[in-house]
Design an enzyme around this catalytic site. Sequence first.
Site, PDB file in Angstrom:
ATOM      1  N   GLU A  32       0.853  -1.187   0.000  1.00 20.74           N
ATOM      2  CA  GLU A  32       0.000   0.000   0.000  1.00 20.74           C
ATOM      3  C   GLU A  32       0.888   1.235   0.000  1.00 20.74           C
ATOM      4  O   GLU A  32       1.770   1.374   0.859  1.00 20.74           O
ATOM      5  CB  GLU A  32      -0.903   0.003   1.237  1.00 20.74           C
ATOM      6  CG  GLU A  32      -1.651   1.303   1.487  1.00 20.74           C
ATOM      7  CD  GLU A  32      -2.489   1.732   0.293  1.00 20.74           C
ATOM      8  OE1 GLU A  32      -2.292   2.872  -0.173  1.00 20.74           O
ATOM      9  OE2 GLU A  32      -3.336   0.940  -0.167  1.00 20.74           O
ATOM     10  N   SER A 100      -7.711   8.324  -2.502  1.00 21.95           N
ATOM     11  CA  SER A 100      -7.262   8.239  -1.113  1.00 21.95           C
ATOM     12  C   SER A 100      -6.013   7.387  -1.071  1.00 21.95           C
ATOM     13  O   SER A 100      -5.947   6.346  -1.736  1.00 21.95           O
ATOM     14  CB  SER A 100      -8.341   7.613  -0.218  1.00 21.95           C
ATOM     15  OG  SER A 100      -9.452   8.465  -0.079  1.00 21.95           O
ATOM     16  N   ASN A 102      -3.916   5.472   1.622  1.00 21.28           N
ATOM     17  CA  ASN A 102      -3.841   4.986   2.995  1.00 21.28           C
ATOM     18  C   ASN A 102      -4.184   3.509   3.001  1.00 21.28           C
ATOM     19  O   ASN A 102      -4.796   3.001   2.058  1.00 21.28           O
ATOM     20  CB  ASN A 102      -4.836   5.733   3.894  1.00 21.28           C
ATOM     21  CG  ASN A 102      -6.252   5.694   3.352  1.00 21.28           C
ATOM     22  OD1 ASN A 102      -6.647   6.570   2.586  1.00 21.28           O
ATOM     23  ND2 ASN A 102      -7.018   4.682   3.717  1.00 21.28           N
ATOM     24  N   MET A 106     -10.054   3.995  -0.295  1.00 26.25           N
ATOM     25  CA  MET A 106     -11.297   4.745  -0.133  1.00 26.25           C
ATOM     26  C   MET A 106     -12.246   4.037   0.827  1.00 26.25           C
ATOM     27  O   MET A 106     -13.171   4.651   1.363  1.00 26.25           O
ATOM     28  CB  MET A 106     -11.967   4.944  -1.492  1.00 26.25           C
ATOM     29  CG  MET A 106     -13.005   6.042  -1.533  1.00 26.25           C
ATOM     30  SD  MET A 106     -12.322   7.712  -1.460  1.00 26.25           S
ATOM     31  CE  MET A 106     -11.768   7.905  -3.157  1.00 26.25           C
ATOM     32  N   THR A 111     -19.207   5.802   2.168  1.00 26.77           N
ATOM     33  CA  THR A 111     -20.507   5.831   2.853  1.00 26.77           C
ATOM     34  C   THR A 111     -21.016   4.444   3.187  1.00 26.77           C
ATOM     35  O   THR A 111     -22.053   4.312   3.828  1.00 26.77           O
ATOM     36  CB  THR A 111     -21.576   6.526   1.987  1.00 26.77           C
ATOM     37  OG1 THR A 111     -21.797   5.753   0.799  1.00 26.77           O
ATOM     38  CG2 THR A 111     -21.147   7.939   1.613  1.00 26.77           C
ATOM     39  N   ALA A 113     -22.432   2.246   1.357  1.00 27.55           N
ATOM     40  CA  ALA A 113     -23.634   1.827   0.638  1.00 27.55           C
ATOM     41  C   ALA A 113     -23.297   0.695  -0.329  1.00 27.55           C
ATOM     42  O   ALA A 113     -22.346   0.793  -1.100  1.00 27.55           O
ATOM     43  CB  ALA A 113     -24.240   2.997  -0.119  1.00 27.55           C
ATOM     44  N   HIS A 425     -17.097   7.504  -7.719  1.00 28.53           N
ATOM     45  CA  HIS A 425     -17.460   6.164  -8.211  1.00 28.53           C
ATOM     46  C   HIS A 425     -16.896   5.931  -9.614  1.00 28.53           C
ATOM     47  O   HIS A 425     -17.601   5.508 -10.509  1.00 28.53           O
ATOM     48  CB  HIS A 425     -18.984   6.013  -8.243  1.00 28.53           C
ATOM     49  CG  HIS A 425     -19.630   6.069  -6.911  1.00 28.53           C
ATOM     50  ND1 HIS A 425     -21.001   6.184  -6.747  1.00 28.53           N
ATOM     51  CD2 HIS A 425     -19.113   6.019  -5.654  1.00 28.53           C
ATOM     52  CE1 HIS A 425     -21.297   6.210  -5.456  1.00 28.53           C
ATOM     53  NE2 HIS A 425     -20.165   6.109  -4.779  1.00 28.53           N
ATOM     54  N   ASN A 459     -13.048  -0.854  -8.909  1.00 26.31           N
ATOM     55  CA  ASN A 459     -14.188  -0.305  -9.652  1.00 26.31           C
ATOM     56  C   ASN A 459     -13.900  -0.152 -11.137  1.00 26.31           C
ATOM     57  O   ASN A 459     -14.819  -0.161 -11.955  1.00 26.31           O
ATOM     58  CB  ASN A 459     -14.581   1.059  -9.078  1.00 26.31           C
ATOM     59  CG  ASN A 459     -15.083   0.980  -7.652  1.00 26.31           C
ATOM     60  OD1 ASN A 459     -15.428  -0.089  -7.158  1.00 26.31           O
ATOM     61  ND2 ASN A 459     -15.115   2.117  -6.977  1.00 26.31           N
ATOM     62  N   THR A 471     -18.915  -0.543  -5.040  1.00 26.21           N
ATOM     63  CA  THR A 471     -17.997  -1.361  -4.246  1.00 26.21           C
ATOM     64  C   THR A 471     -18.452  -2.811  -4.140  1.00 26.21           C
ATOM     65  O   THR A 471     -17.632  -3.731  -4.256  1.00 26.21           O
ATOM     66  CB  THR A 471     -17.820  -0.762  -2.844  1.00 26.21           C
ATOM     67  OG1 THR A 471     -17.325   0.568  -2.960  1.00 26.21           O
ATOM     68  CG2 THR A 471     -16.858  -1.587  -2.008  1.00 26.21           C
TER      69      THR A 471
END
Length: 497
Positions: A32, A100, A102, A106, A111, A113, A425, A459, A471
């Site tokens: 990573e 992102s 880390n 992401m 969220t 969902a 997305h 994605n 996701t």
Amino acid sequence: MDVAIVGSGPTGAAYARVLSELRPDLELVSFEAGPLLADPPGLHVKNIADAEERAAAQRRSEGLVASDSEDRRLRRAGTHLLPDGFQQPGEDGIPSLAMSSNVGGMGAHWTAACPRPGDSEVIGFIDNLDELLDEAERLLGVSTHAFDGAPFADEVRARLGRAFDDSRPTGRKVQPMPLAVQTRDDGRVTWSGSDVVYGDATRSNPRHSLFPEAQVRVLRLEDGCVSGVVVRDLQDGTEHYVAAGQVVVAADAVRTPQLLWASGIRPRALGRYLNDQSQVIFAARLRDVVAADAAEGKASGKPRIARQSGVSWVPFTDAEPFHGQVMQLDASPVPLAPDDVVEPGSIVGLGWFCAKDLQETDRLEFDDEQTDAYGMPAIRVHYTLTDRDLAALEQARQTVRKAAEALGEPLDADPITLPPGASLHYQGTARMGATDDGTSVCDPLSRVWGVDGLRVAGNGLIPTSTACNPTLTSVALAVAGARDIASTYPKQEGTLP
């Protein structure tokens, strides 16, 4: 090393998890580029109780270069924007294209969902997609009951249902949003990140190692087969070669094609068919609900959910080519009168995501001369909205207003169309295909065409025009690829069965 995994987001974690469960004899390593934020690795930042620690974790996810606040582009905590090249002359571009960096990717900020695709969103050439989605739900810890005790949630869905359900088929009616969230008995919620996907099977696997701040710079090939990866230690600048029998690149929809390009792996479709879901937002205040909800809550005995309350879903259909995410809030996103009391859950935020009219010309272009802050080929975005896209956006604006008016009182004059890239997305840039016909990067098992031992994940693999959050589908595709490695990778003598 048997399998090297580039990236620690939900799809990279899915490979590590499935292989840890099915092939504990394999030596696995995950790299990573970003830092470790918390323990366990991949923890969702919303689960960090201390606000200052949570903010610090978000800042550490925002890349190597400080954000330029002067350009006024939309920024989200925990992400960093493409610094330049995001819009070409005469094109719409994707000004808010974000990543992102880390452990957890992401998945440490999302969220959570996890709706299932429907109608033309479905990848038709994958026969067992439903079973793969079931497995993805297991890995992510998806539930439709996380916010059963949320105030007004049933009433929100009832009102939306009266406005939308008559024209919708079974399974695509208004319903609770499937979420990678677990609710405790005291009402507190735990958000799934890559830590949940890794699970105990990966964390207890002595043959899996995770290296943060370890950037994979190039993939090495020998005779058309991947042989390993070159990794830069971002703490001391040293580079190391790691041999691997299989490599899985799960960097994200931007950096996965970037790494393949930098490695000289350049199928025609690489970086093309870029899909960003245009997004429209609005807000409403529920009317005539306080007394009814108080009676309902007392009768049910369910704990009241604090902070963000119920989340409802208006699914995509071909007739209405967008997906609605309806989130109840404890505070208004727009100013109210100073003495106005907001009942928790009575303010509703509505976000409508539109499916893109896919074009090969919507693409990421990689520069062989100029490099980014990580020393990788610089990226230029080519992206335009078609007449169909603009018509879908207008239909979405009308539909989100219809939803707000069905719920109560809209809180602003008009819906807001967010700038391109706000959805986060991004899809299509390493797209999957049934045949190697030049329109895809990988096959249905995520194997890159023409390169033995190399798979992609994330994605970017999704080849259909979707409006739903991607996701769950991406993790499902990763499950299929990981199972194939587990069943085909040779066992060594003297290893575990």
